[in-house]
Design a protein around this motif. Structure first.
Motif, PDB file in Angstrom:
ATOM      1  N   GLY A  41     -37.669  32.518   5.350  1.00  0.00           N
ATOM      2  CA  GLY A  41     -38.731  33.535   5.247  1.00  0.00           C
ATOM      3  C   GLY A  41     -38.344  34.172   3.897  1.00  0.00           C
ATOM      4  O   GLY A  41     -37.792  33.863   3.248  1.00  0.00           O
ATOM      5  N   SER A  61     -42.492  36.104   4.284  1.00  0.00           N
ATOM      6  CA  SER A  61     -43.719  35.415   4.099  1.00  0.00           C
ATOM      7  C   SER A  61     -43.954  34.477   3.084  1.00  0.00           C
ATOM      8  O   SER A  61     -43.478  34.823   1.917  1.00  0.00           O
ATOM      9  CB  SER A  61     -44.849  36.729   4.021  1.00  0.00           C
ATOM     10  OG  SER A  61     -44.754  37.362   2.728  1.00  0.00           O
ATOM     11  N   ALA A  84     -48.066  35.949   8.133  1.00  0.00           N
ATOM     12  CA  ALA A  84     -46.987  35.606   7.060  1.00  0.00           C
ATOM     13  C   ALA A  84     -47.043  34.346   6.740  1.00  0.00           C
ATOM     14  O   ALA A  84     -46.009  33.797   5.779  1.00  0.00           O
ATOM     15  CB  ALA A  84     -45.515  36.008   7.967  1.00  0.00           C
ATOM     16  N   GLY A 129     -43.858  31.579   7.036  1.00  0.00           N
ATOM     17  CA  GLY A 129     -43.436  32.553   7.760  1.00  0.00           C
ATOM     18  C   GLY A 129     -42.755  32.298   9.234  1.00  0.00           C
ATOM     19  O   GLY A 129     -42.149  33.211   9.678  1.00  0.00           O
TER      20      GLY A 129
END
Length: 318
Positions: A183, A185, A266, A270
């Protein structure tokens, strides 16, 4: 009884290794690298005996012929070494890893095991920047975040809770750090639905995902070209809210999100937020300390680093 003494969440990107000289937002890049250094010092201060690294695998250790929801490396761990990340056998603690996997299964979280696990930068980026020079054995916990159907976020939370309970039941007095790698996003130029690739690039990637076992290097040059050419898609508002919720012990609320909702908010990258939820749940959703947020279009990702200290837990953060 062993104990979890620290949790760390950190984004990863091999473009940080290979394209530093092309960075435009140098202040953000340096802030992110500085935060990794700070987190590494916090890990060193915690004096861990073992690090559980919760991360993804980018189709270098797993392929569509077999890709479990969760996999624990219980024996030999070999890093692929792509893009300047660590390569070769990593230091491990098989006894601890095997006990951890057995306890998770007994608790109802069925994890696959691998006696010879190949990891990529989804784990080794954390080894490089958060454990470098610390000589800490690692236990990889790989979460499927790319090949649908993905494990639900609620199941990832349960995995983290069972991980914490398992650590406490394991004999000995190991000090355990839990690291989430991935991660925030971002959108990768990969098919969100591998059964329905769109265009030649996505069809090539699905072929690589299906047939890459034992020869991922054959696909890597073109795959790298596809990634480097990708148009960055970052959602800073979502990332900042996520880190704010982490700071206030509210990450449990993400357990109700669906896979589609995560992608909408995201991006398909994400989905790696699952690793953060596993880590946060293992730390009892203790309020954490975000060290940096750096939206890095050059690296295609919203880059974040945060630390969770279990001694900061207070009250019920549900």
């Amino acid at each position: 009884m062993s104990d979890i003494v620290l949790g760390v969440g950190a984004s990863h990107s091999t473009l940080m290794n290979t394209h530093w000289d092309q960075v435009v937002h140098t202040d953000r890049a340096e802030a992110f690298r500085g935060a990794l250094d700070t987190a590494r010092r916090r890990v060193a201060e915690a004096r861990p005996d073992v690090a559980v690294i919760v991360g993804s695998n980018h189709f270098r250790g797993f392929w569509l012929d077999l890709i479990p929801a969760f996999t624990v490396g219980v024996g030999e761990v070999v890093a692929t070494g792509e893009a300047g990340t660590p390569k070769g056998r990593q230091k491990t603690d098989p006894g601890f890893a095997q006990a951890l996997a057995a306890d998770l299964v007994e608790a109802g979280t069925e994890v696959a095991i691998s006696a010879r696990l190949q990891i990529d930068h989804g784990q080794s980026h954390a080894i490089q920047y958060l454990l470098g020079g610390l000589d800490v054995p690692v236990v990889p916990l790989v979460v499927n975040v790319f090949a649908r159907p993905l494990p639900t976020l609620a199941r990832c939370v349960r995995l983290g809770e069972n991980l914490a309970a398992a650590v406490q039941r394991i004999a000995g007095e190991r000090r355990v750090v839990v690291i989430a790698s991935g991660g925030l996003s971002h959108r990768l130029p990969w098919p969100s639905d591998w059964t329905d690739p769109q265009g030649d690039d996505e069809a090539f990637l699905v072929d690589a995902w299906t047939n890459g076992r034992g020869e991922w290097e054959r696909y890597d040059e073109r795959r790298r070209e596809i990634i480097v050419a990708a148009r960055p898609t970052i959602s800073p508002e979502f990332d900042r809210e996520f880190l704010d919720d982490l700071a206030n012990g509210r990450l449990r609320r993400y357990a109700s999100m669906t896979t589609d909702e995560v992608e909408s908010a995201a991006g398909n990258g994400g989905q790696e937020l699952r690793t953060w939820l596993v880590m946060a749940a293992a730390l009892g959703f203790a309020p954490g300390t975000p060290l940096v947020y750096a939206p890095m279009p050059e690296w295609l990702t919203g880059m974040g680093v945060a630390v969770l200290d279990p001694t900061a837990a207070s009250g019920d953060h549900r």
